[in-house]
Design a protein around this motif. Structure first.
Motif, PDB file in Angstrom:
ATOM      1  N   UNK A 204       0.835  -1.134  -0.081  1.00 44.73           N
ATOM      2  CA  UNK A 204      -0.133   0.185   0.149  1.00 44.73           C
ATOM      3  C   UNK A 204       0.810   1.246   0.055  1.00 44.73           C
ATOM      4  N   UNK A 205       2.172   1.089  -0.052  1.00 44.14           N
ATOM      5  CA  UNK A 205       2.984   2.450  -0.183  1.00 44.14           C
ATOM      6  C   UNK A 205       4.226   2.286  -0.849  1.00 44.14           C
ATOM      7  N   UNK A 206       4.634   3.057  -1.134  1.00 52.01           N
ATOM      8  CA  UNK A 206       6.225   3.205  -1.545  1.00 52.01           C
ATOM      9  C   UNK A 206       6.878   4.828  -1.739  1.00 52.01           C
ATOM     10  N   UNK A 207       7.934   5.072  -1.843  1.00 52.27           N
ATOM     11  CA  UNK A 207       8.470   6.248  -2.069  1.00 52.27           C
ATOM     12  C   UNK A 207       9.302   6.475  -3.297  1.00 52.27           C
ATOM     13  N   UNK A 208       9.437   7.741  -3.740  1.00 52.95           N
ATOM     14  CA  UNK A 208      10.060   8.350  -5.016  1.00 52.95           C
ATOM     15  C   UNK A 208      11.076   9.667  -4.597  1.00 52.95           C
ATOM     16  N   UNK A 209      12.022   9.544  -4.994  1.00 53.60           N
ATOM     17  CA  UNK A 209      12.867  10.847  -5.056  1.00 53.60           C
ATOM     18  C   UNK A 209      12.501  11.708  -6.297  1.00 53.60           C
ATOM     19  N   UNK A 210      12.036  13.009  -5.813  1.00 49.84           N
ATOM     20  CA  UNK A 210      11.748  13.984  -7.033  1.00 49.84           C
ATOM     21  C   UNK A 210      12.993  14.328  -7.569  1.00 49.84           C
ATOM     22  N   UNK A 211      12.828  14.750  -9.023  1.00 45.13           N
ATOM     23  CA  UNK A 211      14.105  15.145  -9.901  1.00 45.13           C
ATOM     24  C   UNK A 211      14.528  16.637  -9.038  1.00 45.13           C
ATOM     25  N   UNK A 212      15.690  16.986  -9.579  1.00 48.51           N
ATOM     26  CA  UNK A 212      16.593  18.061  -8.919  1.00 48.51           C
ATOM     27  C   UNK A 212      15.863  19.385  -9.661  1.00 48.51           C
ATOM     28  N   UNK A 213      15.077  19.468 -10.781  1.00 55.05           N
ATOM     29  CA  UNK A 213      14.680  20.707 -11.428  1.00 55.05           C
ATOM     30  C   UNK A 213      13.467  21.321 -10.500  1.00 55.05           C
ATOM     31  N   UNK A 214      13.762  22.638 -10.209  1.00 57.12           N
ATOM     32  CA  UNK A 214      12.574  23.216  -9.516  1.00 57.12           C
ATOM     33  C   UNK A 214      11.547  23.848 -10.392  1.00 57.12           C
ATOM     34  N   UNK A 215      10.322  23.803  -9.705  1.00 58.40           N
ATOM     35  CA  UNK A 215       9.138  24.580 -10.048  1.00 58.40           C
ATOM     36  C   UNK A 215       8.588  23.681 -11.421  1.00 58.40           C
ATOM     37  N   UNK A 216       8.417  22.367 -11.117  1.00 59.74           N
ATOM     38  CA  UNK A 216       7.860  21.462 -12.045  1.00 59.74           C
ATOM     39  C   UNK A 216       6.431  20.488 -11.646  1.00 59.74           C
ATOM     40  N   UNK A 217       5.871  20.450 -12.348  1.00 59.46           N
ATOM     41  CA  UNK A 217       4.485  19.531 -11.709  1.00 59.46           C
ATOM     42  C   UNK A 217       4.627  18.133 -12.629  1.00 59.46           C
ATOM     43  N   UNK A 218       4.323  16.830 -11.863  1.00 56.95           N
ATOM     44  CA  UNK A 218       4.385  15.411 -12.241  1.00 56.95           C
ATOM     45  C   UNK A 218       2.921  14.878 -12.168  1.00 56.95           C
ATOM     46  N   UNK A 219       2.969  13.986 -13.302  1.00 55.53           N
ATOM     47  CA  UNK A 219       1.729  12.827 -13.009  1.00 55.53           C
ATOM     48  C   UNK A 219       2.562  11.528 -12.514  1.00 55.53           C
ATOM     49  N   UNK A 220       1.829  11.052 -11.441  1.00 53.62           N
ATOM     50  CA  UNK A 220       2.179   9.555 -11.102  1.00 53.62           C
ATOM     51  C   UNK A 220       0.877   8.935 -11.530  1.00 53.62           C
ATOM     52  N   UNK A 221       1.138   7.524 -12.431  1.00 56.39           N
ATOM     53  CA  UNK A 221       0.081   6.617 -13.062  1.00 56.39           C
ATOM     54  C   UNK A 221       0.436   5.305 -12.282  1.00 56.39           C
ATOM     55  N   UNK A 222      -0.551   4.794 -11.671  1.00 56.47           N
ATOM     56  CA  UNK A 222      -0.458   3.120 -11.356  1.00 56.47           C
ATOM     57  C   UNK A 222      -1.144   2.500 -12.291  1.00 56.47           C
ATOM     58  N   UNK A 223      -0.629   1.594 -12.852  1.00 55.10           N
ATOM     59  CA  UNK A 223      -1.182   1.132 -14.025  1.00 55.10           C
ATOM     60  C   UNK A 223      -0.758  -0.365 -14.344  1.00 55.10           C
ATOM     61  N   UNK A 224      -1.433  -1.125 -15.325  1.00 58.40           N
ATOM     62  CA  UNK A 224      -1.201  -2.619 -15.980  1.00 58.40           C
ATOM     63  C   UNK A 224      -1.389  -2.658 -17.337  1.00 58.40           C
ATOM     64  N   UNK A 225      -0.630  -3.442 -18.051  1.00 59.09           N
ATOM     65  CA  UNK A 225      -0.964  -3.768 -19.390  1.00 59.09           C
ATOM     66  C   UNK A 225      -1.609  -4.795 -19.716  1.00 59.09           C
ATOM     67  N   UNK A 226      -2.615  -4.863 -20.408  1.00 63.67           N
ATOM     68  CA  UNK A 226      -3.536  -5.985 -20.742  1.00 63.67           C
ATOM     69  C   UNK A 226      -3.604  -6.397 -22.430  1.00 63.67           C
ATOM     70  N   UNK A 227      -2.206  -6.806 -22.956  1.00 66.41           N
ATOM     71  CA  UNK A 227      -2.038  -7.115 -24.166  1.00 66.41           C
ATOM     72  C   UNK A 227      -1.847  -5.591 -24.851  1.00 66.41           C
ATOM     73  N   UNK A 228      -2.576  -5.248 -25.724  1.00 65.72           N
ATOM     74  CA  UNK A 228      -2.658  -3.857 -26.436  1.00 65.72           C
ATOM     75  C   UNK A 228      -3.167  -2.757 -25.699  1.00 65.72           C
ATOM     76  N   UNK A 229      -3.973  -3.159 -24.536  1.00 67.90           N
ATOM     77  CA  UNK A 229      -4.620  -1.992 -23.660  1.00 67.90           C
ATOM     78  C   UNK A 229      -4.266  -2.005 -22.173  1.00 67.90           C
ATOM     79  N   UNK A 230      -4.620  -0.878 -21.890  1.00 70.95           N
ATOM     80  CA  UNK A 230      -4.086  -0.527 -20.404  1.00 70.95           C
ATOM     81  C   UNK A 230      -5.167  -0.490 -19.601  1.00 70.95           C
ATOM     82  N   UNK A 231      -4.882  -0.754 -18.266  1.00 68.44           N
ATOM     83  CA  UNK A 231      -5.883  -0.504 -17.077  1.00 68.44           C
ATOM     84  C   UNK A 231      -4.930   0.765 -16.098  1.00 68.44           C
TER      85      UNK A 231
END
Length: 600
Positions: free
Chosen positions: A100-127
């Motif tokens: 239920x949890x994990x960590x990530x170190x943010x990049x060094x560049x200041x003033x940026x926004x990011x998207x984090x997507x949790x996903x899986x691939x199912x053949x040619x499609x994604x969830x």
């Protein structure tokens, strides 16, 4: 051959040639001229399935290189799903998720926004199971997402944690502590060098020092900044007994006979009398009181308020006082006294904003009132603020939704809130609307209206979107006009300003990209953003709409994102370009979809 015979044969030949020409001409006139070839309509990959699981970060914003802790509701999560981290539409990092949890170190560049997507691939499609935005900014005022707190009775830690946890879900990075103080001219009561444990605010509510202090600490633990609220010129009835001088007041006449005041009746404890913000004596007095506030409470700055245009007013010496010109010197005096503290000031319906924008405020803040009643008015205020600040300061709008409905208990109208946020966010602003409750009145403790379940589900995606794409939404660029047409008539498209019954386009050139926001007013009941009667309706979903975009540059990539679809996750689109025409299929448009064309 006789001459007569020769002449007869030449005549036959001439007639034959004329007939042949006529036959050819008739034949050509009856040919069907082939039409221009139909533009190629690109077919996109299938839109990923979306589970909308809860995914939250431990803070509202992060400094470059710091650690983000994620928590996900993994009850509906398969084993070994993947996570990807995107800057705009580019994957910059990947990993796997277990538990239920994990960590990530943010990049060094200041003033940026990011998207984090949790996903899986199912053949040619994604969830896609969950998404969340991450703001990496060392200074919150670059991309302010302003909220509020308005109730400071004795509260348990659990009560306060619930409020701060909820605001963190929306990435609120600054909090206005509204009506936390005692007297406007003496905000923090101090006796024998120690703050009192509780006091009365102007409406006779009990305010507890410990609650204010703990709220500040809890906000800081989530990297939210805390701003104390106060007028720039307020004094209670007894202010002269506390050292406020009669020469500092604002008067309604030129003989200093009648002081200007904002009248308040029971249960309020006092009228509010006006002081001249440009008066150096008043500046020194309130600066000393503010130093007491900062000494005992770890506020990060001062949120200044005013009461708008009060008509012709006078100084003690009888000269005319232009209040709109007094705010800039007041702000700069407060900044000089506490240079490490942030400052914001409310420009009531833009009153005094031009001077405020040139002062030491960190961002611009407008409380929107009539006649600024339409979606177009909201966009105008934001763009006017951009002009006043020479595009150096972002805007927060205090725009109170379903205002008349908030006189009684009930619910906010979800389509009205989402449509207003779509307009404000697309133009690069933020919306002061979230605190212990959603805001419906200028008196912030009013909580008559509640959020419906669908609004609680949808609104976090809008704030994730505001964070994830902040570098396109509110980090420079120039608004322009791009020609975009519907090739099958599914949409009526018109450039901003918005018009009822059409999809409005808001276009902006950012770096080497053309951004096109499509805001869906096709089914709107009104262009009045406040939606006083609660009649704004949910727009019908538009799917698989072929459109053509005119550009004189070569396009290398087209992508799309919407806060209404798959949690705001971005997707690359198939496209074709023939000369100046770029053809795509818009996969979905509900309230708001953002198209991005990246040029070679």
């Amino acid at each position: 051959m006789t001459l007569g015979t020769l002449m007869k044969q030449l005549k036959k030949i001439a007639i034959s040639v004329v007939l042949a020409v006529l036959v050819m001409a008739c034949s050509k006139s009856n040919d069907v001229i082939p039409p221009d070839p139909e533009p190629e309509i690109p077919v996109n990959p299938v839109t990923p399935a979306y589970s909308n699981l809860s995914l939250v970060t431990d803070k509202a914003a992060y400094t470059p290189g710091s650690i983000v802790a994620f928590t996900i509701d993994n009850s509906g999560l398969p084993e070994n799903v993947k996570v990807r981290y995107k800057y705009l539409n580019e994957v910059i990092d990947e990993g796997t998720v277990s538990g239920s949890g994990w960590t990530w170190q943010t990049p060094a560049t200041d003033f940026r926004g990011y998207t984090v997507e949790v996903y899986n691939e199912n053949g040619s499609s994604e969830t896609i199971y969950a998404t969340v935005g991450v703001d990496v900014s060392s200074d919150w005022t670059k991309f302010p997402r302003y909220g509020f707190l308005s109730k400071f009775p004795q509260l348990t830690d659990e009560d306060m944690d619930d409020v701060i946890d909820n605001l963190n879900k929306y990435h609120i990075n600054g909090l206005q502590f509204y009506d936390w103080m005692n007297k406007h001219h003496m905000p923090l009561p101090v006796v024998d060098g120690t703050p009192v444990s509780s006091w009365k605010d102007i409406i006779n509510r009990d305010i507890y020092f410990s609650t204010v202090e703990k709220y500040i600490a809890k906000a800081h633990s989530r990297n939210m900044k805390a701003m104390f609220y106060n007028l720039v010129y307020g004094a209670w009835n007894d202010a002269e007994a506390d050292g406020v001088q009669k020469e500092w007041y604002v008067y309604t006449d030129n003989t200093h006979t009648n002081r200007d005041f904002h009248g308040l009746s029971s249960p309020f404890l006092s009228n509010i009398y006006m002081l001249d913000p440009s008066n150096s004596g008043w500046q020194q007095y309130i600066a000393a009181e503010n130093r007491k506030v900062y000494q005992f409470l770890d506020f990060d700055g001062y949120h200044m308020d005013q009461l708008g245009d009060r008509g012709t007013r006078y100084k003690y010496d009888g000269s005319v006082l232009n209040l709109s010109q007094t705010y800039e010197p007041f702000i700069d005096a407060m900044k000089a006294d506490e240079p490490s503290k942030d400052i914001a000031m409310n420009a009531v319906n833009q009153y005094g904003q031009q001077g405020i924008a040139q002062s030491a405020v960190n961002f611009l803040y407008t409380e929107v009132w009539s006649p600024n009643d339409t979606y177009n008015d909201l966009s105008f205020v934001i763009q006017q603020n951009n002009t006043y600040s020479n595009n150096t300061k972002n805007t927060v709008l205090a725009a109170y939704m379903n205002y008349d409905m908030a006189n009684n208990q009930g619910y906010f109208n979800t389509p009205a809130v989402l449509m207003t946020d779509a307009v404000i966010f697309a133009f690069g602003g933020a919306h002061l609307e979230l605190g212990e409750h959603m805001l419906g009145k200028e008196y912030f403790p009013n909580n008559n209206l509640q959020m419906k379940t669908d609004l609680k589900a949808a609104l976090p995606d809008y704030y994730d979107f505001l964070v994830a794409y902040q570098n396109l939404l509110r980090d420079g660029g120039s608004f322009n006009v791009a020609t975009i047409t519907s090739t099958d008539g599914k949409m009526q498209i018109a450039s901003w300003p918005a018009s009822q019954g059409a999809v409005a386009t808001v276009c902006k050139k950012v770096g080497n990209s053309q951004v096109i926001h499509l805001i869906n007013f096709s089914d709107s009941k009104s262009q009045q953003w406040r939606d006083n009667a609660g009649t704004q309706t949910i727009p019908a979903l538009i799917k698989d709409a072929p459109v053509s975009i005119t550009t004189n540059q070569t396009v290398k990539k087209v992508w799309v994102a919407s806060p209404d679809i798959i949690g705001g996750a971005s997707r690359s689109l198939e496209f074709s370009q023939s000369g100046s025409k770029v053809n795509i299929t818009l996969p979905e448009l509900k309230y708001w979809t953002m198209l991005v064309l990246e040029y070679e």
